[in-house]
Motif scaffolding. Structure first.
Motif, short mmCIF file in Angstrom:
data_model
loop_
_atom_site.label_atom_id
_atom_site.label_comp_id
_atom_site.label_asym_id
_atom_site.label_seq_id
_atom_site.Cartn_x
_atom_site.Cartn_y
_atom_site.Cartn_z
N LYS A 1 -1.60 6.73 2.48
CA LYS A 1 -2.17 6.68 3.82
C LYS A 1 -3.27 7.73 3.91
O LYS A 1 -3.37 8.64 3.08
N HIS B 1 -8.79 0.85 3.44
CA HIS B 1 -9.61 -0.21 4.01
C HIS B 1 -8.95 -1.58 3.99
O HIS B 1 -9.60 -2.58 4.33
N ALA C 1 -3.33 -8.67 3.16
CA ALA C 1 -4.75 -9.01 3.25
C ALA C 1 -5.25 -9.63 1.95
O ALA C 1 -4.87 -9.21 0.86
N THR D 1 -4.94 -3.83 4.44
CA THR D 1 -3.55 -3.80 4.91
C THR D 1 -2.72 -4.72 4.03
O THR D 1 -3.26 -5.59 3.34
N GLU D 2 -1.42 -4.54 4.06
CA GLU D 2 -0.54 -5.40 3.29
C GLU D 2 -0.68 -6.83 3.78
O GLU D 2 -0.75 -7.09 4.97
N VAL E 1 0.87 -1.17 0.00
CA VAL E 1 0.00 0.00 0.00
C VAL E 1 0.91 1.22 0.00
O VAL E 1 1.78 1.35 0.87
#
Length: 122
Positions: free
Chosen positions: A70, A105, A110, A107-108, A67
């Motif tokens: 932020k 929504h 996921a 995270t790495e 990602v």
């Protein structure tokens, strides 16, 4: 001898005439019926519309590898937001419009489903 047939192609009905071949010789006779073409309505581009919010959804199931943004970060249209691995390929997911990231929504690492919300922009 000409024979008439009724056929449907892609939901459009046609009446066709087919000539029976005798002695392995046919005389070509081509008649093209008029085809009604429906054009799709023009879609306004994202730049021509006043964009209040944008959702970036997963185009396919996969795993989030990285990602790059932020919450609160300003992004430009076409900027890479994250990398999604699907079928052993790394796919860059781009910002569809200029905006500010209002939500990340995922995270790495996921796993995501098709059409799952990844990032919100405003």
């Amino acid at each position: 001898m000409m024979r008439k047939f009724h056929i449907i192609v892609n939901g459009v009905s046609y009446e066709v005439e087919v000539e029976e071949i005798k002695d392995n010789v046919a005389t070509p006779k081509i008649q093209t019926p008029p085809i009604a073409v429906k054009s799709a309505p023009a879609r306004p581009s994202a730049k021509s519309m006043a964009v209040q919010a944008a959702k970036v959804e997963s185009p396919m199931p996969g795993i989030v590898l990285k990602v790059f943004v932020k919450e609160g970060q300003e992004v430009k249209e076409g900027e890479v937001l994250l990398i999604l691995e699907a079928m052993k390929l790394e796919n860059e997911i781009y910002a569809p419009v200029d905006g500010i990231v209002t939500g990340v929504h995922v995270t790495e690492g996921a796993s995501v489903a098709n059409n799952e919300l990844l990032i919100s922009l405003e």
